[in-house]
Design a protein around this motif. Sequence first.
Motif, PDB file in Angstrom:
ATOM      1  N   PRO A 165       0.816  -1.208   0.000  1.00  0.00           N
ATOM      2  CA  PRO A 165       0.000   0.000   0.000  1.00  0.00           C
ATOM      3  C   PRO A 165       0.853   1.262   0.000  1.00  0.00           C
ATOM      4  O   PRO A 165       1.827   1.343   0.736  1.00  0.00           O
ATOM      5  CB  PRO A 165      -0.794  -0.122   1.300  1.00  0.00           C
ATOM      6  CG  PRO A 165       0.101  -0.905   2.207  1.00  0.00           C
ATOM      7  CD  PRO A 165       0.835  -1.865   1.328  1.00  0.00           C
TER       8      PRO A 165
ATOM      9  N   VAL B  68      -0.646  -4.816   9.006  1.00  0.00           N
ATOM     10  CA  VAL B  68      -1.938  -4.355   8.515  1.00  0.00           C
ATOM     11  C   VAL B  68      -2.976  -4.327   9.631  1.00  0.00           C
ATOM     12  O   VAL B  68      -3.779  -3.423   9.740  1.00  0.00           O
ATOM     13  CB  VAL B  68      -2.434  -5.259   7.368  1.00  0.00           C
ATOM     14  CG1 VAL B  68      -3.868  -4.935   7.003  1.00  0.00           C
ATOM     15  CG2 VAL B  68      -1.531  -5.098   6.163  1.00  0.00           C
TER      16      VAL B  68
ATOM     17  N   ALA C 254     -12.262  -2.274  -1.949  1.00  0.00           N
ATOM     18  CA  ALA C 254     -11.014  -3.030  -1.878  1.00  0.00           C
ATOM     19  C   ALA C 254      -9.816  -2.172  -2.244  1.00  0.00           C
ATOM     20  O   ALA C 254      -8.683  -2.574  -2.065  1.00  0.00           O
ATOM     21  CB  ALA C 254     -11.083  -4.248  -2.810  1.00  0.00           C
ATOM     22  N   SER C 255     -10.076  -0.969  -2.767  1.00  0.00           N
ATOM     23  CA  SER C 255      -8.987  -0.085  -3.173  1.00  0.00           C
ATOM     24  C   SER C 255      -9.012   1.166  -2.314  1.00  0.00           C
ATOM     25  O   SER C 255      -9.988   1.921  -2.322  1.00  0.00           O
ATOM     26  CB  SER C 255      -9.137   0.289  -4.654  1.00  0.00           C
ATOM     27  OG  SER C 255      -8.106   1.150  -5.055  1.00  0.00           O
ATOM     28  N   ILE C 256      -7.963   1.398  -1.571  1.00  0.00           N
ATOM     29  CA  ILE C 256      -7.928   2.500  -0.605  1.00  0.00           C
ATOM     30  C   ILE C 256      -8.124   3.846  -1.280  1.00  0.00           C
ATOM     31  O   ILE C 256      -8.788   4.728  -0.745  1.00  0.00           O
ATOM     32  CB  ILE C 256      -6.583   2.488   0.159  1.00  0.00           C
ATOM     33  CG1 ILE C 256      -6.425   1.187   0.942  1.00  0.00           C
ATOM     34  CG2 ILE C 256      -6.498   3.660   1.113  1.00  0.00           C
ATOM     35  CD1 ILE C 256      -5.062   1.018   1.569  1.00  0.00           C
TER      36      ILE C 256
ATOM     37  N   GLY D 140      -2.873  -7.797  -2.610  1.00  0.00           N
ATOM     38  CA  GLY D 140      -3.680  -7.066  -1.636  1.00  0.00           C
ATOM     39  C   GLY D 140      -5.151  -7.043  -1.993  1.00  0.00           C
ATOM     40  O   GLY D 140      -6.021  -7.189  -1.126  1.00  0.00           O
ATOM     41  N   THR D 141      -5.457  -6.874  -3.301  1.00  0.00           N
ATOM     42  CA  THR D 141      -6.852  -6.845  -3.727  1.00  0.00           C
ATOM     43  C   THR D 141      -7.526  -8.188  -3.509  1.00  0.00           C
ATOM     44  O   THR D 141      -8.665  -8.257  -3.047  1.00  0.00           O
ATOM     45  CB  THR D 141      -6.947  -6.441  -5.210  1.00  0.00           C
ATOM     46  OG1 THR D 141      -6.345  -5.160  -5.389  1.00  0.00           O
ATOM     47  CG2 THR D 141      -8.388  -6.390  -5.671  1.00  0.00           C
TER      48      THR D 141
ATOM     49  N   SER E 275      -8.231  -8.565   0.083  1.00  0.00           N
ATOM     50  CA  SER E 275      -9.302  -7.645   0.474  1.00  0.00           C
ATOM     51  C   SER E 275     -10.673  -8.209   0.131  1.00  0.00           C
ATOM     52  O   SER E 275     -11.621  -8.085   0.913  1.00  0.00           O
ATOM     53  CB  SER E 275      -9.115  -6.289  -0.223  1.00  0.00           C
ATOM     54  OG  SER E 275      -7.924  -5.673   0.194  1.00  0.00           O
ATOM     55  N   HIS E 276     -10.784  -8.838  -1.036  1.00  0.00           N
ATOM     56  CA  HIS E 276     -12.067  -9.406  -1.440  1.00  0.00           C
ATOM     57  C   HIS E 276     -12.534 -10.464  -0.452  1.00  0.00           C
ATOM     58  O   HIS E 276     -13.713 -10.495  -0.065  1.00  0.00           O
ATOM     59  CB  HIS E 276     -11.956 -10.018  -2.842  1.00  0.00           C
ATOM     60  CG  HIS E 276     -11.814  -8.999  -3.918  1.00  0.00           C
ATOM     61  ND1 HIS E 276     -11.325  -9.297  -5.171  1.00  0.00           N
ATOM     62  CD2 HIS E 276     -12.081  -7.665  -3.934  1.00  0.00           C
ATOM     63  CE1 HIS E 276     -11.310  -8.207  -5.905  1.00  0.00           C
ATOM     64  NE2 HIS E 276     -11.763  -7.204  -5.180  1.00  0.00           N
TER      65      HIS E 276
ATOM     66  N   VAL F 104     -11.634 -10.790   2.702  1.00  0.00           N
ATOM     67  CA  VAL F 104     -11.929 -10.148   3.989  1.00  0.00           C
ATOM     68  C   VAL F 104     -13.277  -9.429   3.937  1.00  0.00           C
ATOM     69  O   VAL F 104     -14.061  -9.471   4.892  1.00  0.00           O
ATOM     70  CB  VAL F 104     -10.800  -9.160   4.360  1.00  0.00           C
ATOM     71  CG1 VAL F 104     -11.185  -8.335   5.579  1.00  0.00           C
ATOM     72  CG2 VAL F 104      -9.509  -9.917   4.623  1.00  0.00           C
ATOM     73  N   ILE F 105     -13.586  -8.788   2.795  1.00  0.00           N
ATOM     74  CA  ILE F 105     -14.854  -8.074   2.661  1.00  0.00           C
ATOM     75  C   ILE F 105     -16.034  -9.028   2.769  1.00  0.00           C
ATOM     76  O   ILE F 105     -16.998  -8.775   3.497  1.00  0.00           O
ATOM     77  CB  ILE F 105     -14.900  -7.318   1.317  1.00  0.00           C
ATOM     78  CG1 ILE F 105     -13.936  -6.129   1.340  1.00  0.00           C
ATOM     79  CG2 ILE F 105     -16.313  -6.827   1.016  1.00  0.00           C
ATOM     80  CD1 ILE F 105     -13.677  -5.540  -0.021  1.00  0.00           C
TER      81      ILE F 105
ATOM     82  N   SER G 272     -16.321 -10.367   6.253  1.00  0.00           N
ATOM     83  CA  SER G 272     -16.810  -9.312   7.135  1.00  0.00           C
ATOM     84  C   SER G 272     -18.302  -9.093   6.927  1.00  0.00           C
ATOM     85  O   SER G 272     -19.053  -8.874   7.875  1.00  0.00           O
ATOM     86  CB  SER G 272     -16.057  -8.009   6.871  1.00  0.00           C
ATOM     87  OG  SER G 272     -14.688  -8.162   7.124  1.00  0.00           O
TER      88      SER G 272
END
Length: 911
Positions: A91, A112, A785-787, A869-870, A873-874, A876-877, A880
Amino acid sequence: MLLFFALGLLVHFVFFASIFDIYFTSPLVHGMTPQFTPLPPPARRLVLFVADGLRADALYELDENGNSRAPFIRNIIMHEGSWGVSHTRVPTESRPGHVALIAGFYEDVSAVAKGWKENPVEFDSLFNESKYTWSWGSPDILPMFAKGASGDHVYTYSYDSKRQDFGAQDATKLDTWVFDNVKDFFHHARNNQSLLSKINEEKIVFFLHLLGIDTNGHAHRPSSRDYKDNIKKVDDGVKEIVSMFNHFYGNDGKTTFIFTSDHGMTDWGSHGAGHPSETLTPLVTWGAGIKYPQRVSAQQFDDTFLKEWRLENWKRLDVNQGILPVDYLNNTDIFQAESMFTNAVQILEQFKVKMTQKKEATLPFLFTPFKSLSDSKQFDILRKARSYIKDRKFDEAVSLCKELIHLALKGLSYYHTYDRFFLGINIAIGFVGWISYASLLIIKSHSNLIRGVSKEVKKPSHFLPCSFVAIGILVALFLLIQACPWTYYVYCLLPVPIWYAVLREFQVIQDLVTSLLTYPLSHFVGYLLVFTLGIEVLVLSFFYRYMLTVGLTAFAGWPFLTRLWTRAKVTSLSWTFFSLLLAVFPLMPVVGRKPDISLVMGAGLLVLLLSLYVVTSLTKRKDSFIKEELLVHLLQVLSTVLSMYVVYSTQSSLLKKQGLPLTNQIISWATLASSLIVPLLSSPALFQRLFSILLSLMSTYLLLSTGYEALFPLVLSCLMFVWINIEQETLQQSGVSCKQKLTSIQFSYNTDITQFRQLCLDDIRRAFFLVFFLVTAFFGTGNIASINSFDLASVYCFLTVFSPFMMGSLMMWKILIPFVLVMCAFEAVQLTTQLSSKSLFLIVLVISDIMALHFFFLVKDYGSWLDIGTSISHYVIVMSMTIFLVFLNGLAQLLTTKKLRLCGKPKSHLM
């Protein structure tokens, strides 16, 4: 059922946490023997300038008049030092960028989940290895390098965090503060013998962290005059500091200067992802041990920057941030060869420690060593490299050392990911088992699919539980022998009880197969294909937002493929219209790229017009709309007007560089605090309560908006209102009688469970709609997923002083508002279709878990850090979303069913 949900939360928490053990473990190794280069260094001291948030093109390009924004730095490039582009990794944030620059490795991924301002893992850094380090700058960056240092030799001087104000009149004051304090420091040193003695030692580092450019970029965008003028101010400051250093040390030629940046910034003033504007940063260095400018006639680069910057005749040396740029060094060949040899031995030592740790924790017959770097090969390469240096074959020695470094890094990665496949298989087995068990529970307890199929109930056998107990004991012994961490026991033993619960329902499985065999094969295959296609569209929407448009377009045509069109033409047309209108949002650029306050004002006006229409309609129905509720709606209308005023006023104030007005800040926080309270004062009648929730949340959303996204929750809510109507129509169409009209239905916490019915095939569609709308709420106006999809300007009505956790929380609430609107609408759908929330939630759970399993297999540990990272993130999303669905379901129930009294008056509209 309550026990099932508790176990479900526990299981999903384990699945969620597993990703951190599998992919987010620290790669750092401790316990190596220190290695040093035998030759003396060319410099006694290093001066490191880091211009936070500075893009490479912003520094190197010429302005509209053909002049450089940084004439001193450009003069260095042409006459004194070397230059290039430093390529950062994702990042692209301040902490990982500084860790790469100062500690020499890319961000430890385990950080992270552990912190922001201070690095949460132990690592060695340039500052720690120095004799003394003095640093000036931001309180968010300096402490993390001082905290991990051994002894008391890293000194930090920071300004107050309140100075980091994105609405301040002049953010360049942050950089001026640094330059002034450095000059005061050296002035004081002339009269302090103890300090003078220290700064004349060898191995001294001076670190100047310059945050003004980053702050101006966030507040005004990199294309602004503020950002560009700040570059000129920094250039002037660097020139003064360099002159002061040369004068103070008598031009002894023992000072090395480095000017660079931790990360860049997008055109819309954000960073964190992998856009070239974020990953390309400047690197200019000069002084002791640095090569002088090299004139060349041609250079080979894939970009056109050299021509644009008019630097095509000065050799450009690009580096990867965190890697020693040997090409910059102006020293003897033997020094470079010895440096590379020492570097190779250092990394090889890490490889050896990592291999030993893994070998000691693995059974001998199961251990598979890294074959590309055996003990004999290590010895052979080191022997050859030392021989080359002895024979003065320095180029060959450097090449061989680079090969050894490459192999050692591959070996480190191999042992770091040694258990990844083993753990991944166990998690996948547990996932499949849980999905199977949840599906069986739906079929057994909430549907009529297997009713009347089973003829007899067999007595339970002891063989099955005994078998699984034995399997559990064997797995535990296997892990115990290998001295595995306690988390391995959780991941490996969890599938055992899950699959035991599945196989206990063998009779249900048998009855299900028998029932499906009586069902027409073409219908079964057709429904299965539609369900699979729907899941894949959801999965693809995480990578391609336009897939949401495809799905919503398909939704728009749904009423015309059924008998709904003939029964409810107005409702069907409304559904089609709002589905197509919502389908436009995923096609638009992510939020933040083109701020437009006029669109926020437009969204506010639409809310006011809608409020006027609803209030007018409700006041005509005197039997159901009393003065107390009218007062609540008028209060919400006033809140919307105030939100519009605050957005406009704050924007004007910031443009004038007058900061955030205190009155605006108070109104914003008061609106946010009341947004979850005021709806509870409204009538529990279905549409009145939902409309009240929309008004309250829209007031907050307007304050958090910068452009077209302000329209998104309004359009989404309109579609949700139509969804409630259309679902009742489908229920009547299927032959289920509805006892009440929608206008007479009221939310009630204590629902009569005798009204609930069993699940039918259409309920799978309802659950799928919910998941699809939730994903649309996530990705409709950005990519979570993208900061860099998020703009810090969206929180300026609440605060402008930099506070990562507070700003992050506000932006997260902005994301969750459409989520809450969907969940509240889903509460109404469940009520109107006479279906238990537990039944539909189980279907939603299965759908989201199937998606999560997709993303678990799509997680990458190779390629660019953006891809890695993406993909993480997917996963984790989705996990979550599954976990927080329970929380949001409870919040939606609270917002829809709870009724507060106003001024002690009795509660009205009780059922």
